[in-house]
Design a protein around this motif. Sequence first.
Motif, short mmCIF file in Angstrom:
data_model
loop_
_atom_site.label_atom_id
_atom_site.label_comp_id
_atom_site.label_asym_id
_atom_site.label_seq_id
_atom_site.Cartn_x
_atom_site.Cartn_y
_atom_site.Cartn_z
N PHE A 49 3.24 -16.00 -4.19
CA PHE A 49 2.74 -14.88 -3.49
C PHE A 49 3.12 -13.39 -3.78
CE2 PHE A 49 0.90 -12.27 -0.40
CZ PHE A 49 -0.01 -11.87 -0.29
N ILE A 50 4.52 -13.51 -3.29
CA ILE A 50 5.21 -11.67 -3.19
C ILE A 50 5.21 -11.74 -4.69
CG2 ILE A 50 7.48 -11.17 -2.83
CD1 ILE A 50 8.19 -12.57 -0.91
N ILE A 51 5.77 -12.55 -5.54
CA ILE A 51 5.39 -11.79 -7.11
C ILE A 51 4.36 -11.40 -7.55
CG2 ILE A 51 6.17 -13.80 -8.20
CD1 ILE A 51 7.32 -10.91 -9.30
N CYS A 52 3.24 -12.41 -7.06
CA CYS A 52 1.76 -11.78 -7.80
C CYS A 52 1.13 -10.59 -6.90
CB CYS A 52 0.72 -13.21 -7.47
SG CYS A 52 1.00 -14.58 -9.04
N VAL A 53 1.58 -10.72 -5.82
CA VAL A 53 0.70 -9.78 -4.68
C VAL A 53 1.51 -8.47 -5.39
CG1 VAL A 53 0.01 -8.47 -2.62
CG2 VAL A 53 -0.69 -10.82 -3.30
N GLY A 54 2.91 -8.96 -5.36
CA GLY A 54 4.24 -7.17 -5.35
C GLY A 54 3.27 -6.91 -6.62
N LEU A 55 3.28 -7.17 -7.65
CA LEU A 55 3.13 -7.16 -9.08
C LEU A 55 1.78 -5.68 -9.08
CD1 LEU A 55 4.69 -9.56 -12.16
CD2 LEU A 55 4.78 -6.42 -11.47
N LEU A 56 0.44 -6.52 -8.14
CA LEU A 56 -0.72 -5.96 -8.33
C LEU A 56 -1.16 -4.53 -7.39
CD1 LEU A 56 -2.66 -9.17 -8.10
CD2 LEU A 56 -2.74 -7.78 -9.89
N LEU A 57 0.00 -4.84 -6.44
CA LEU A 57 0.29 -4.13 -5.56
C LEU A 57 0.62 -2.15 -6.46
CD1 LEU A 57 0.99 -5.36 -2.51
CD2 LEU A 57 -0.33 -4.63 -2.65
N TYR A 58 1.75 -2.59 -7.12
CA TYR A 58 3.09 -1.55 -7.61
C TYR A 58 1.81 -1.35 -8.47
CZ TYR A 58 7.00 0.19 -8.58
OH TYR A 58 8.12 1.53 -8.69
N TYR A 59 1.38 -2.24 -9.12
CA TYR A 59 0.21 -1.31 -10.58
C TYR A 59 -0.82 -0.73 -9.42
CZ TYR A 59 -4.67 -1.86 -12.59
OH TYR A 59 -6.06 -1.35 -12.51
N ILE A 60 -1.27 -0.95 -8.74
CA ILE A 60 -3.01 0.00 -7.56
C ILE A 60 -1.96 1.40 -7.29
CG2 ILE A 60 -4.73 0.13 -5.48
CD1 ILE A 60 -4.92 -3.26 -5.94
N GLY A 61 -1.22 1.92 -6.76
CA GLY A 61 -0.88 2.44 -6.23
C GLY A 61 1.02 2.27 -6.08
N GLY A 62 1.39 1.54 -6.00
CA GLY A 62 3.03 2.06 -5.73
C GLY A 62 4.06 2.28 -6.62
N PHE A 63 3.67 2.26 -8.05
CA PHE A 63 4.11 3.20 -9.08
C PHE A 63 4.33 4.85 -8.97
CE2 PHE A 63 4.84 4.37 -14.12
CZ PHE A 63 6.48 3.70 -13.90
N ASN A 64 2.90 4.98 -8.47
CA ASN A 64 2.85 6.04 -8.65
C ASN A 64 2.88 6.93 -7.16
OD1 ASN A 64 1.77 6.80 -10.64
ND2 ASN A 64 -0.40 5.65 -10.64
N LEU A 65 3.08 5.91 -6.01
CA LEU A 65 3.92 6.66 -4.96
C LEU A 65 5.24 6.77 -4.96
CD1 LEU A 65 2.42 6.59 -2.10
CD2 LEU A 65 3.29 4.75 -1.35
N MET A 66 5.76 5.45 -6.00
CA MET A 66 7.55 6.43 -6.00
C MET A 66 7.99 7.20 -7.38
SD MET A 66 9.83 2.23 -6.78
CE MET A 66 11.41 2.58 -6.17
N TYR A 67 6.73 7.32 -7.98
CA TYR A 67 7.22 8.39 -8.94
C TYR A 67 5.65 9.01 -8.25
CZ TYR A 67 10.87 5.11 -10.37
OH TYR A 67 11.89 4.06 -10.39
#
Length: 414
Positions: A49-67
């Motif tokens: 669950f962690i790897i699947c949802v983690g990637l989707l969350l990073y795609y939705i907004g995490g990447f642009n929240l971090m950078y």
Amino acid sequence: MDAGLFTANNVWMMICTALVFFMHLGFSFLEIGLTRQKNTVNILFKNVFIICVGLLLYYIGGFNLMYPGDFNGYVGFAGFGIGAPEGGMTPDYADGGYTWWTDFLFQGMFAATAATIVSGAVAERIKLGPFMIFTIVYVGLVYPIVGSWQWGGGFLSTLGGDDGGFYDFAGSTLVHSVGGWAALIAIWLLGSRIGKFGEDGKPNAIPGHNLPLSAAGVLILWLGWFGFNGGSVLSADPELTSLVLVTTCLAAAAGGVGAFLFSTILYKNYDLTMFLNGILAGLVGITAGADQMSPNEAVIIGLIAGIIVVLGIALIDKLKLDDPVGAVAVHLICGIWGTLAVGIFGGLASGQQFMWQLTGVAAAAVFCCITAFIIMFVLKKTVGIRVSKEEELEGLDGHEHGMNAYGDFRMNEH
């Protein structure tokens, strides 16, 4: 930049991305091996669950929240999604180290690791639903905000103005301590497993069911760290990449030896689990400054980390906290040590750098503890975070998943 060099850089970064992904198998093996057979499916479910949802969350907004680009240094957001900018597939992006897509995927692999650290610490007694909610909020918001403070060009990276600031090469604080603080708060609010502490308060050993799997998990994690630290060079630069891999390996080896020797002196037996956690301690300890250390300094940092993890595990027990896999000692305590070591050893060592490192540790501690407490406390008071006594004694696999990991398993035998 020569097209061949650009391609070589990008290929190396993609290989490192695959190695970091492979670490999730290592975490899974380590956790299920150090816990009881009746909870194996539950732990595997959480890690998948962690790897699947983690990637989707990073795609939705995490990447642009971090950078987020230009921002106030504390919180910024560049928008939803990951549309590639102009020139994102050319050497004009990231000094030719990799493409935009490779950048996203490599960083996304890191994002889920923070929740994986928590998964091991809360094993065998947390409800699956609340854990998944916690993972979504923590990985989706908390991890990328802390990461932006340093890797996104935030306030930690500019503490000293033009003279520098906090330094964390590959995440002793920004990944491992972020997960470690959450794990500490979670096991405090969750409570210990039934039978972990006797009426006299002394800890009882609850042996894991498969140490061969745990050993395999640690060796897989060591391999994955070639990508974790090696990829953090952000190119295939021959000199720096090879140095980072050497310091990473030496620290891991020294951490294992330090932990097994120290635990043998203390407890008069050759403890494989201490040996394995010592390797991880050395890896976490070198992660903040792997590119700054000499081989000799890497060995010293690893040895100290190996001793620290043995003391850390004993401290967690003394505080009557229950961490089945030693995640807090490995990722939090040794993450702090590795971060501070940047100010003591290597090319950045100075009193000023040490204070910047200490500031970064403190900032992450305050933010992560407050946010983790709020998320977990709200869940505890609303839906509850702990399974019933019956579910815990009989195993989460049967109650939460309706299946067993092993065909010959009998609930009343374990």
